[in-house]
Design an enzyme around this catalytic site. Structure first.
Site, mmCIF file in Angstrom:
data_model
loop_
_atom_site.group_PDB
_atom_site.id
_atom_site.type_symbol
_atom_site.label_atom_id
_atom_site.label_comp_id
_atom_site.label_asym_id
_atom_site.label_seq_id
_atom_site.Cartn_x
_atom_site.Cartn_y
_atom_site.Cartn_z
ATOM 1 N N VAL A 16 0.970 -1.203 0.209
ATOM 2 C CA VAL A 16 -0.137 -0.198 -0.203
ATOM 3 C C VAL A 16 0.849 1.171 0.112
ATOM 4 O O VAL A 16 0.648 2.123 -0.717
ATOM 5 C CB VAL A 16 -0.845 0.016 1.304
ATOM 6 N N CYS A 17 2.051 1.212 0.783
ATOM 7 C CA CYS A 17 2.881 2.495 1.013
ATOM 8 C C CYS A 17 3.252 3.283 -0.462
ATOM 9 O O CYS A 17 2.967 4.285 -0.531
ATOM 10 C CB CYS A 17 4.098 1.996 1.716
#
Length: 198
Positions: A51-52
């Site tokens: 996700v980062c």
């Protein structure tokens, strides 16, 4: 008497000094150097995750709009500056973030994440987002768990609302307010003008 032992909106943002990576170089970042500007602190768990990079890239792509409002972005995780550099040098198709328009700060000793109360039990930063005003006061905070990302558009809207009410201290912004929409006068009588118009 009530006592407070945690950071909250309205508090002075905890200062920090740390090494960051920006434009492929190591630089020392001092939060105090940003007084006079709005600052978005963007905590995230780890480099080279899933996700980062979507968040880090999305904020970089929106940087010019955010910066046009007098704001800067600082990404922060518990990775080292060397890890940040390697992540930036990896292309986006391979899970890297490529060139970014804002610095990534190394919080290897975890003191920044701890001071902003976003360090979880595993030693990672939760997805904390803080908007700090020009006086160094926290005006907005949001913390997500690890598995889902934040909205860059909502961050931009919130920054616009903060700027509006600070520039117009007799007004407040209603739900879902966007620039150009009606505001509410913070007065019991004058506020009726807004509520009679909806």
């Amino acid at each position: 008497m009530l006592t407070k032992n945690f950071l909250q909106v309205g508090d002075k943002a905890p200062c920090f000094s740390a090494v960051a990576v920006y434009e492929q170089e190591f630089r020392r970042i001092n939060l105090s150097d940003y007084l006079g500007k709005y600052v978005i602190l963007l905590f995230y768990p780890l480099d080279f995750t899933f996700v980062c990079p979507t968040e880090i890239i999305a904020f970089s792509e929106m940087y010019d709009q955010i910066n046009s409002l007098g704001a800067e972005i600082l990404g922060i995780s518990v990775d080292s500056e060397y890890c940040h550099l390697a992540w930036m040098q990896l292309d986006r198709q391979s899970g890297g973030v490529g060139d970014l328009k804002y610095p990534l700060v190394s919080d290897l000793n975890k003191q920044i994440s701890l001071s902003y109360n976003v360090l979880n039990h595993e030693g990672k930063s939760l997805r904390g987002l803080f908007i700090i005003d020009k006086e160094g006061i926290i005006q907005h905070s949001l913390v997500n768990n690890l598995d889902f990302g934040r909205s860059v558009n909502e961050t931009l809207r919130t920054l616009q609302a903060i700027k509006h009410v600070q520039n117009n201290p007799d007004e407040v912004c209603p739900a879902n307010w966007q620039p150009g929409n009606a505001t509410i006068k913070s007065n019991p009588i004058q506020s009726k003008d807004y509520f009679q118009s909806i």
